[in-house]
Design a protein around this motif. Structure first.
Motif, PDB file in Angstrom:
ATOM      1  N   PRO A  52       0.643  -1.248  -0.016  1.00 43.11           N
ATOM      2  CA  PRO A  52       0.036   0.021  -0.128  1.00 43.11           C
ATOM      3  C   PRO A  52       0.771   1.303   0.021  1.00 43.11           C
ATOM      4  O   PRO A  52       0.284   2.250  -0.260  1.00 43.11           O
ATOM      5  CB  PRO A  52      -0.806  -0.110   1.413  1.00 43.11           C
ATOM      6  CG  PRO A  52      -0.067  -1.026   2.277  1.00 43.11           C
ATOM      7  CD  PRO A  52       0.604  -1.902   1.204  1.00 43.11           C
ATOM      8  N   THR A  53       2.081   1.166   0.590  1.00 41.88           N
ATOM      9  CA  THR A  53       2.864   2.510   0.247  1.00 41.88           C
ATOM     10  C   THR A  53       4.082   2.730  -0.601  1.00 41.88           C
ATOM     11  O   THR A  53       4.921   3.440  -0.410  1.00 41.88           O
ATOM     12  CB  THR A  53       3.412   2.440   1.902  1.00 41.88           C
ATOM     13  OG1 THR A  53       4.309   1.439   2.180  1.00 41.88           O
ATOM     14  CG2 THR A  53       2.570   2.894   2.990  1.00 41.88           C
ATOM     15  N   THR A  54       4.150   1.304  -1.082  1.00 41.68           N
ATOM     16  CA  THR A  54       5.337   1.301  -2.244  1.00 41.68           C
ATOM     17  C   THR A  54       5.468   2.514  -3.042  1.00 41.68           C
ATOM     18  O   THR A  54       6.660   2.891  -3.373  1.00 41.68           O
ATOM     19  CB  THR A  54       5.401   0.027  -2.983  1.00 41.68           C
ATOM     20  OG1 THR A  54       5.143  -1.114  -1.936  1.00 41.68           O
ATOM     21  CG2 THR A  54       6.611  -0.235  -3.765  1.00 41.68           C
ATOM     22  N   ALA A  55       4.389   3.210  -3.692  1.00 42.58           N
ATOM     23  CA  ALA A  55       4.461   4.138  -4.442  1.00 42.58           C
ATOM     24  C   ALA A  55       4.642   5.473  -3.820  1.00 42.58           C
ATOM     25  O   ALA A  55       4.423   6.510  -4.631  1.00 42.58           O
ATOM     26  CB  ALA A  55       3.389   4.138  -5.606  1.00 42.58           C
ATOM     27  N   LEU A  56       4.738   5.384  -2.563  1.00 41.94           N
ATOM     28  CA  LEU A  56       4.631   6.705  -1.797  1.00 41.94           C
ATOM     29  C   LEU A  56       5.765   7.180  -1.128  1.00 41.94           C
ATOM     30  O   LEU A  56       6.678   6.044  -0.867  1.00 41.94           O
ATOM     31  CB  LEU A  56       3.478   6.571  -0.671  1.00 41.94           C
ATOM     32  CG  LEU A  56       2.204   6.225  -1.127  1.00 41.94           C
ATOM     33  CD1 LEU A  56       1.445   5.973   0.111  1.00 41.94           C
ATOM     34  CD2 LEU A  56       1.418   7.202  -2.019  1.00 41.94           C
ATOM     35  N   ASP A  57       6.130   8.324  -0.875  1.00 39.22           N
ATOM     36  CA  ASP A  57       7.360   8.913  -0.226  1.00 39.22           C
ATOM     37  C   ASP A  57       7.276   8.470   1.315  1.00 39.22           C
ATOM     38  O   ASP A  57       6.119   8.262   2.004  1.00 39.22           O
ATOM     39  CB  ASP A  57       7.290  10.365  -0.568  1.00 39.22           C
ATOM     40  CG  ASP A  57       7.765  10.927  -1.652  1.00 39.22           C
ATOM     41  OD1 ASP A  57       9.187  10.125  -2.236  1.00 39.22           O
ATOM     42  OD2 ASP A  57       7.317  11.592  -2.310  1.00 39.22           O
ATOM     43  N   VAL A  58       8.390   8.376   1.803  1.00 43.49           N
ATOM     44  CA  VAL A  58       8.458   7.808   3.287  1.00 43.49           C
ATOM     45  C   VAL A  58       7.610   8.757   4.406  1.00 43.49           C
ATOM     46  O   VAL A  58       7.086   8.004   5.274  1.00 43.49           O
ATOM     47  CB  VAL A  58       9.998   7.717   3.808  1.00 43.49           C
ATOM     48  CG1 VAL A  58      10.401   6.419   3.252  1.00 43.49           C
ATOM     49  CG2 VAL A  58      10.882   9.076   3.599  1.00 43.49           C
ATOM     50  N   THR A  59       7.559  10.046   4.376  1.00 44.08           N
ATOM     51  CA  THR A  59       6.928  10.544   5.171  1.00 44.08           C
ATOM     52  C   THR A  59       5.452  10.209   5.123  1.00 44.08           C
ATOM     53  O   THR A  59       4.642  10.174   5.958  1.00 44.08           O
ATOM     54  CB  THR A  59       7.094  11.986   4.952  1.00 44.08           C
ATOM     55  OG1 THR A  59       6.539  12.606   3.883  1.00 44.08           O
ATOM     56  CG2 THR A  59       8.562  12.450   5.402  1.00 44.08           C
TER      57      THR A  59
END
Ligand SMILES: Nc1ncnc2c1ncn2[C@@H]1O[C@H](COP(=O)(O)OP(=O)(O)O)[C@@H](O)[C@H]1O
Ligand SMILES: Nc1ncnc2c1ncn2[C@@H]1O[C@H](COP(=O)(O)OP(=O)(O)O)[C@@H](O)[C@H]1O
Ligand code: SF4
Ligand code: SF4
Ligand SMILES: [Mg+2]
Ligand SMILES: [Mg+2]
Lengths: 325, 327
Positions: free
Chosen positions: A180-187
């Motif tokens: 769910p977060t692979t395409a998102l920036d770390v923050t």
């Protein structure tokens, strides 16, 4: 009793070049209220195994299993209509690319209200109120305004929140989150992972988190299942998995992490994951394993007992831990 | 200290983008004034979230795009667009996607020889082939790979090919734009090892761009943290990672998941999201998301102090020197 119980799940695809086994004899339990991570490199069958549970694979896939049951109900025996009713309600899934799951032609508000109409048969005013409530719950600021937005008008992180809002709209018992977060920036990733954990705490739903990121696993999961080339090769609680992995592949993967480096050269794993045409006899990891011997190359290692992380290996590592713990 | 092989001063790149309803063009400040120096055998890492200008910086450094303003020097001499053709061979780039960056119709040998054909007319065809074969070995591929096509290789092998091609002209600077981000963990480590070996052997200066802080911590000598097109912190790898000055750098570090379940730590939750690069706030660009924001931050823009380790912040963390304001 586990919420989700999978025994000997296999998935084969018919491809132009023959049959390809993407998931190979996977057993998996997910308990109520727990966070299970499924971790593995790309192509290890993480998505396909969960899509099989959801009944979302294309017709080229052949799914076989001894058991796939959810909340006491046999998903294999269930007809398509009954399954569709369950999916999206008690059993929900979100994906890496929220944009590809959302319909670009409708506002996000329309899409969430539609889901509420189909699954819960709510009236118009009730739907709007619940949609606002859900947007607040997933931390979307100014929900009334955002409900009127189209997916392309929102950021990736905001769209993922919309997807989560839709997925939890019917208070599912189990949420499967595929990268769910692979395409998102770390923050933003941190925000989404905190949100998923908080929702689990609030609602008591089970959460399956599919990821390739060992950091995400370490910080989010309670129990971890490691997949390699379609097989589940180890499963442990998160602490022991990182401290005392039993399967040589898990150990090698952890050693390859830059943050564990002790010198400029990192430990590597020779070779690549086997594909359709070079699937080895015996242990699937044997061509790359530094402990492999003739037995490993000839015979398929069965899964060991729970005290050894159900490792599929003839020569598990860190066995003295059994005595210690 | 040795002289820098490349130096950037106040490097800027603006784009004119046609805007909304009335078609008015607006200025997008993709890179808004960045300084750095690259040294032989050393790695400068540029970190920051997507859209902060890392790739734009890479395109300026590799002479694919001209800076809107500011200067770049190579071996102390300014780089002007009229010199690009002759200087490009000294600065090469490797991209994230090992699939898209290799021509699928060419054999590996031809892909490696191509830069020589264009830039080294002095070499005979036999010399070109010999050089390409040597490079193939250097990046850990086998001689029989010379006649194969890109689709016959795995992602990690393709990245080796891309690295080999970038090194054919004996560059001084190698720009690596997310070189391992598309690779699986077990492949990533062997590519990082290769980069370490090649740097040592050829004394290459690396500009290493990545959003993955655990990779950066492993490879970098110096680090620049970018936010909305500007460097908000710079310093040695150890200084930045152990005691970040800028609140954004600190938040970024705290948000990076650590592969250690026992090290549960407090994440700093940033408010909101990255503002649009078309609407960069006046004053400190980080002010709308910063938990330390004061009135001054919204009124004046903090300037990165010219110190070894410094941050563009009026109220830095960990005892950093407070920034001055831009005039
Ligand atoms: N529709 C399909 N047809 C054929 N092969 C497929 C299909 N979907 C997935 N696969 C293959 O199945 C394997 C497992 O895929 P997947 O479960 O998506 O891996 P991951 O662990 O990265 O999620 C891969 O080799 C993939 O190429
Ligand atoms: N050719 C272009 N035209 C207009 N805007 C651009 C162009 N290239 C990049 N940008 C914008 O510049 C900003 C920085 O982009 P980029 O350098 O690709 O960031 P990063 O590599 O850090 O993700 C982004 O807002 C991007 O949309
Ligand atoms: S069974 Fe043998 S080859 Fe397979 S992981 Fe264990 S030691 Fe390695
Ligand atoms: S200048 Fe102010 S707003 Fe900007 S980072 Fe520092 S404290 Fe935060
Ligand atoms: Mg997947
Ligand atoms: Mg980029």
């Amino acid at each position: 009793m586990s919420l989700l119980r999978i025994r000997n799940l296999s998935v084969e695809f018919a491809t132009a070049s023959g049959r390809f086994r993407a998931v190979d004899g996977v057993d998996q339990d997910v308990d109520e209220g727990e966070i299970l991570a499924i971790v593995g490199e790309s192509g290890s069958g993480k998505s396909v195994s969960m899509l099989a549970v959801m009944g979302l694979l294309p017709w080229t896939a052949t799914v076989t299993a001894d058991e796939v049951s959810f909340d006491g109900q046999d998903l294999l025996a269930m007809d398509a209509a009954a399954r569709r009713k369950m999916i999206g309600k008690d059993l929900a899934m979100i994906f890496q690319e929220p944009m590809s799951s959302l319909n670009p032609c409708f506002t996000v508000g329309w899409q969430i209200r539609e889901a509420l109409r189909i699954h819960l048969g709510m009236g118009r005013r009730e739907r709007q109120a619940r949609a606002i409530e859900l947007f607040e719950q997933v931390g979307i600021p100014d929900p009334e305004k955002r409900l009127g937005a189209f997916p392309h008008q929102l950021s990736g992180g905001m769209n993922q929140r919309v997807m989560i809002a839709m997925a939890i709209a019917c208070k599912p018992k189990l949420l499967i989150a595929d990268e769910p977060t692979t395409a998102l920036d770390v923050t933003i990733q941190a925000q989404i992972l905190d949100l998923l954990t908080a929702l689990r705490d609030e609602t008591g739903m089970g959460l399956v988190l599919i990821t390739h990121d060992m950091g995400v696993v370490a910080e989010t999961a309670e129990r971890v299942s490691v997949q390699y080339a379609g097989q589940k090769i180890e499963e442990q609680r998160v602490g022991p998995l990182f401290r005392t992995p039993h399967h040589p592949y898990t150990a090698a993967l952890l050693d390859a992490l830059p943050e564990r480096a002790t010198e400029k050269h990192l430990p590597t794993i020779p070779g690549v994951v086997p594909g359709q045409f070079d699937r080895p006899e015996g242990c699937l990891f044997s061509p790359r394993c530094k402990f492999a011997d003739a037995k490993c190359k000839a015979q398929v290692p069965p899964a060991l007992g729970p005290d050894l992380g159900r490792a599929r290996c003839f020569y598990p590592l860190n066995t003295d831990e059994r005595v210690a713990s | 200290m040795t002289n820098p092989v490349m130096q950037a001063t106040a490097l800027q790149r603006h784009y004119q983008v046609s805007g909304g309803l009335f078609g008015k063009t607006r200025t997008l400040k993709a890179v808004g004034g960045v300084d750095f120096a690259l040294y032989p055998g050393k790695t400068l890492a540029v970190v920051g979230e997507s859209g902060c200008g890392k790739s734009t910086l890479a395109r300026m450094v590799t002479m694919i795009e001209e800076p809107t303003s500011g200067t770049l020097t190579l071996d102390g001499k300014p780089i002007r667009p009229s010199d690009w053709a002759s200087l490009r061979k000294s600065v090469q780039i490797v991209f994230q996607d090992p699939y898209g960056s290799l021509n699928p119709r060419h054999r590996i040998g031809a892909i490696l020889e191509e830069p020589l054909k264009i830039n080294r007319p002095d070499l005979s065809s036999a010399e070109r082939t010999a050089k390409a074969r040597e490079m193939l070995g250097l990046v850990g591929l086998r001689p029989e790979h010379f006649d194969r096509y890109p689709h016959m290789f795995s992602g990690g092998q393709r990245q080796r090919i891309a690295i080999a091609r970038a090194l054919m002209l004996d560059p001084k600077v190698l720009v690596l734009d997310e070189p391992v981000s598309a690779l699986d963990l077990s492949i990533q480590s062997s590519i990082l090892n290769l980069l370490v070996d090649l740097q040592e052997r050829m004394q290459l200066a690396y500009l290493f761009i990545s959003h993955d802080l655990s990779v950066v911590r492993h490879v970098a000598d110096e680090v620049i943290v970018m936010y909305l097109g500007r460097a908000v912190e710079k310093g040695s790898r150890d200084a930045v990672f152990s005691a970040p000055f800028h609140p954004y750098a600190k938040a970024l570090l705290s948000a990076t998941p650590q592969a250690d379940p026992d090290a549960r730590k407090e994440r700093i939750q940033l408010k909101g999201e990255l503002p649009s690069p078309l609407a960069i706030p006046d004053g400190c660009p980080f002010a709308p998301r910063c938990w330390k924001v004061q009135d001054r931050c919204r009124a004046e823009r903090p300037v990165l102090p010219d110190e070894d380790h410094s941050a563009a912040c009026f109220f830095p963390e960990n005892g950093g020197t407070p920034a001055g304001a831009s005039g």
